[in-house]
Design a protein around this motif. Structure first.
Motif, PDB file in Angstrom:
ATOM      1  N   TYR A 138      19.044  -0.354  -7.221  1.00 34.59           N
ATOM      2  CA  TYR A 138      18.412   0.257  -6.532  1.00 34.59           C
ATOM      3  C   TYR A 138      17.311  -0.706  -6.728  1.00 34.59           C
ATOM      4  CZ  TYR A 138      20.796   5.079  -5.477  1.00 34.59           C
ATOM      5  OH  TYR A 138      21.692   5.568  -4.809  1.00 34.59           O
ATOM      6  N   ASP A 139      16.102  -1.588  -5.353  1.00 34.93           N
ATOM      7  CA  ASP A 139      15.424  -2.170  -4.790  1.00 34.93           C
ATOM      8  C   ASP A 139      14.319  -0.881  -4.980  1.00 34.93           C
ATOM      9  OD1 ASP A 139      16.171  -4.991  -5.242  1.00 34.93           O
ATOM     10  OD2 ASP A 139      17.385  -4.299  -3.789  1.00 34.93           O
ATOM     11  N   PHE A 140      13.028  -1.911  -6.191  1.00 35.73           N
ATOM     12  CA  PHE A 140      12.370  -0.939  -5.897  1.00 35.73           C
ATOM     13  C   PHE A 140      10.564  -1.885  -5.653  1.00 35.73           C
ATOM     14  CE2 PHE A 140      15.221   1.094  -8.862  1.00 35.73           C
ATOM     15  CZ  PHE A 140      14.811   2.809  -7.829  1.00 35.73           C
ATOM     16  N   GLU A 141      10.067  -1.179  -4.762  1.00 31.17           N
ATOM     17  CA  GLU A 141       9.002  -2.279  -4.770  1.00 31.17           C
ATOM     18  C   GLU A 141       7.002  -1.501  -5.255  1.00 31.17           C
ATOM     19  OE1 GLU A 141       8.967  -3.830  -0.719  1.00 31.17           O
ATOM     20  OE2 GLU A 141      10.839  -5.066  -0.899  1.00 31.17           O
ATOM     21  N   LEU A 142       6.568  -1.619  -5.709  1.00 28.42           N
ATOM     22  CA  LEU A 142       5.740  -0.899  -6.204  1.00 28.42           C
ATOM     23  C   LEU A 142       4.377  -2.123  -5.394  1.00 28.42           C
ATOM     24  CD1 LEU A 142       4.041   1.122  -7.826  1.00 28.42           C
ATOM     25  CD2 LEU A 142       3.314  -1.184  -9.362  1.00 28.42           C
ATOM     26  N   TYR A 143       3.445  -0.594  -4.343  1.00 29.12           N
ATOM     27  CA  TYR A 143       2.276  -1.063  -3.543  1.00 29.12           C
ATOM     28  C   TYR A 143       1.033  -0.246  -4.443  1.00 29.12           C
ATOM     29  CZ  TYR A 143       5.125  -2.771  -0.310  1.00 29.12           C
ATOM     30  OH  TYR A 143       6.319  -4.000   0.114  1.00 29.12           O
ATOM     31  N   ASP A 144      -0.492  -0.573  -4.477  1.00 29.90           N
ATOM     32  CA  ASP A 144      -1.363  -0.136  -4.686  1.00 29.90           C
ATOM     33  C   ASP A 144      -1.726   0.217  -3.258  1.00 29.90           C
ATOM     34  OD1 ASP A 144      -3.641   0.392  -4.898  1.00 29.90           O
ATOM     35  OD2 ASP A 144      -4.009  -1.417  -6.483  1.00 29.90           O
ATOM     36  N   LEU A 145      -2.196   1.140  -2.945  1.00 31.53           N
ATOM     37  CA  LEU A 145      -2.534   2.333  -1.697  1.00 31.53           C
ATOM     38  C   LEU A 145      -4.279   2.236  -1.857  1.00 31.53           C
ATOM     39  CD1 LEU A 145       0.043   5.233  -1.546  1.00 31.53           C
ATOM     40  CD2 LEU A 145      -0.292   3.146  -0.323  1.00 31.53           C
ATOM     41  N   MET A 198      12.541   3.567 -16.979  1.00 29.99           N
ATOM     42  CA  MET A 198      11.360   2.704 -17.202  1.00 29.99           C
ATOM     43  C   MET A 198      11.579   1.917 -16.197  1.00 29.99           C
ATOM     44  SD  MET A 198       9.494   0.325 -17.883  1.00 29.99           S
ATOM     45  CE  MET A 198       9.714  -0.853 -18.980  1.00 29.99           C
ATOM     46  N   VAL A 199      11.061   1.790 -14.327  1.00 31.12           N
ATOM     47  CA  VAL A 199      10.497   0.842 -13.802  1.00 31.12           C
ATOM     48  C   VAL A 199       9.653  -0.684 -13.982  1.00 31.12           C
ATOM     49  CG1 VAL A 199      11.269   0.873 -11.268  1.00 31.12           C
ATOM     50  CG2 VAL A 199      12.424   1.978 -12.701  1.00 31.12           C
ATOM     51  N   PHE A 200       8.363   0.251 -13.872  1.00 28.00           N
ATOM     52  CA  PHE A 200       7.296  -0.286 -13.944  1.00 28.00           C
ATOM     53  C   PHE A 200       6.166  -0.207 -15.333  1.00 28.00           C
ATOM     54  CE2 PHE A 200       8.417  -0.183  -9.509  1.00 28.00           C
ATOM     55  CZ  PHE A 200       8.770  -1.258  -9.076  1.00 28.00           C
ATOM     56  N   SER A 201       5.539  -1.384 -16.006  1.00 28.55           N
ATOM     57  CA  SER A 201       4.857  -1.189 -17.338  1.00 28.55           C
ATOM     58  C   SER A 201       3.739  -1.999 -16.862  1.00 28.55           C
ATOM     59  CB  SER A 201       5.691  -1.064 -17.924  1.00 28.55           C
ATOM     60  OG  SER A 201       5.871  -2.680 -18.253  1.00 28.55           O
ATOM     61  N   GLY A 202       2.422  -1.569 -17.386  1.00 21.37           N
ATOM     62  CA  GLY A 202       1.486  -2.165 -17.289  1.00 21.37           C
ATOM     63  C   GLY A 202       0.610  -2.098 -16.256  1.00 21.37           C
ATOM     64  N   VAL A 203       0.877  -0.802 -15.363  1.00 27.36           N
ATOM     65  CA  VAL A 203       0.323  -0.215 -14.224  1.00 27.36           C
ATOM     66  C   VAL A 203      -1.061   0.266 -14.309  1.00 27.36           C
ATOM     67  CG1 VAL A 203       0.227   0.983 -11.800  1.00 27.36           C
ATOM     68  CG2 VAL A 203       2.619  -0.022 -13.173  1.00 27.36           C
ATOM     69  N   LYS A 204      -2.094  -0.183 -13.576  1.00 29.73           N
ATOM     70  CA  LYS A 204      -3.725   0.049 -14.163  1.00 29.73           C
ATOM     71  C   LYS A 204      -3.696   1.358 -13.161  1.00 29.73           C
ATOM     72  CE  LYS A 204      -3.962  -4.232 -16.211  1.00 29.73           C
ATOM     73  NZ  LYS A 204      -4.014  -3.743 -17.495  1.00 29.73           N
ATOM     74  N   PRO A 205      -4.979   1.935 -13.493  1.00 29.55           N
ATOM     75  CA  PRO A 205      -5.245   3.278 -13.009  1.00 29.55           C
ATOM     76  C   PRO A 205      -5.423   2.794 -11.708  1.00 29.55           C
ATOM     77  CG  PRO A 205      -6.403   2.936 -15.140  1.00 29.55           C
ATOM     78  CD  PRO A 205      -5.675   1.542 -14.844  1.00 29.55           C
ATOM     79  N   SER A 206      -5.222   3.429 -10.336  1.00 26.77           N
ATOM     80  CA  SER A 206      -5.612   3.256  -8.774  1.00 26.77           C
ATOM     81  C   SER A 206      -4.895   4.001  -8.139  1.00 26.77           C
ATOM     82  CB  SER A 206      -5.365   1.873  -8.373  1.00 26.77           C
ATOM     83  OG  SER A 206      -5.475   1.250  -7.041  1.00 26.77           O
ATOM     84  N   THR A 207      -4.315   4.138  -6.825  1.00 25.68           N
ATOM     85  CA  THR A 207      -3.400   5.026  -6.473  1.00 25.68           C
ATOM     86  C   THR A 207      -1.905   4.274  -5.875  1.00 25.68           C
ATOM     87  OG1 THR A 207      -4.942   6.504  -5.822  1.00 25.68           O
ATOM     88  CG2 THR A 207      -2.705   7.084  -4.169  1.00 25.68           C
ATOM     89  N   TYR A 208      -0.849   4.466  -6.395  1.00 22.74           N
ATOM     90  CA  TYR A 208       0.712   3.690  -5.875  1.00 22.74           C
ATOM     91  C   TYR A 208       1.412   4.195  -4.742  1.00 22.74           C
ATOM     92  CZ  TYR A 208      -1.371   0.516  -9.046  1.00 22.74           C
ATOM     93  OH  TYR A 208      -2.055  -0.613 -10.078  1.00 22.74           O
ATOM     94  N   THR A 209       1.932   3.241  -4.302  1.00 28.88           N
ATOM     95  CA  THR A 209       3.348   4.824  -4.028  1.00 28.88           C
ATOM     96  C   THR A 209       4.347   3.183  -4.313  1.00 28.88           C
ATOM     97  OG1 THR A 209       4.833   4.987  -2.543  1.00 28.88           O
ATOM     98  CG2 THR A 209       3.503   3.187  -1.274  1.00 28.88           C
ATOM     99  N   ILE A 210       5.479   4.071  -4.795  1.00 29.68           N
ATOM    100  CA  ILE A 210       6.808   3.164  -4.352  1.00 29.68           C
ATOM    101  C   ILE A 210       7.941   3.456  -3.425  1.00 29.68           C
ATOM    102  CG2 ILE A 210       8.777   2.367  -6.117  1.00 29.68           C
ATOM    103  CD1 ILE A 210       7.433   4.002  -8.437  1.00 29.68           C
ATOM    104  N   TYR A 211       8.720   2.215  -3.115  1.00 28.60           N
ATOM    105  CA  TYR A 211       9.803   2.157  -2.292  1.00 28.60           C
ATOM    106  C   TYR A 211      10.543   1.840  -2.644  1.00 28.60           C
ATOM    107  CZ  TYR A 211       6.354   2.208   1.728  1.00 28.60           C
ATOM    108  OH  TYR A 211       5.167   3.119   2.446  1.00 28.60           O
ATOM    109  N   TYR A 212      11.901   2.401  -2.070  1.00 30.17           N
ATOM    110  CA  TYR A 212      13.138   2.114  -2.893  1.00 30.17           C
ATOM    111  C   TYR A 212      13.820   2.064  -1.882  1.00 30.17           C
ATOM    112  CZ  TYR A 212      14.687   6.784  -2.065  1.00 30.17           C
ATOM    113  OH  TYR A 212      14.888   8.176  -1.703  1.00 30.17           O
ATOM    114  N   SER A 213      15.505   1.028  -2.349  1.00 32.78           N
ATOM    115  CA  SER A 213      16.327   0.581  -1.464  1.00 32.78           C
ATOM    116  C   SER A 213      17.507   0.383  -1.806  1.00 32.78           C
ATOM    117  CB  SER A 213      15.850  -0.512  -0.156  1.00 32.78           C
ATOM    118  OG  SER A 213      15.517  -1.669  -0.489  1.00 32.78           O
TER     119      SER A 213
END
Length: 112
Positions: A52-59, A79-94
């Motif tokens: 699966y491909d995952f894309e992390l976006y900061d909303l 565990m897919v992402f690490s070191g993620v800073k505080p914010s609001t995110y969405t993750i898309y997958y395909s």
């Protein structure tokens, strides 16, 4: 006659082609140990095993943050992402079985 068969079978083929688009992931954020930010772990709750491909976006900023490709089995948490800073995110997958991008959390993942 051939056009009628094609029109009659098109919904069936569309259903078969999107059959594996029914994958469903859950996200579990956790505070990183030993480094700043958060770790985002995903669990494949429903769907087939595969890459699966995952894309992390900061909303908040609208920026693309990071991309990952990971092999998942049903019920596996990774565990897919690490070191993620505080914010609001969405993750898309395909995946190769479903090229249509889907969001893991429609309202966003809030890290404070």
């Amino acid at each position: 006659m051939n056009k009628i068969c094609l029109i009659a079978l098109f919904p069936f083929f569309a259903f078969v082609a999107n059959e594996d688009c029914s994958a469903r992931f859950s996200c579990k954020p956790a505070k990183s140990q030993g480094q700043d930010g958060y770790v985002l772990s995903l669990n494949l709750e429903q769907g087939n095993a595969g890459n699966y491909d995952f894309e992390l976006y900061d909303l908040t900023t609208g920026n693309f943050i990071e991309k990952a490709n990971i092999y998942f089995r049903p019920g596996a948490e990774m565990m897919v992402f690490s070191g993620v800073k505080p914010s609001t995110y969405t993750i898309y997958y395909s995946s190769s079985q479903c090229g249509q991008k889907k969001s893991i959390s429609g309202k966003g993942i809030i890290l404070q």
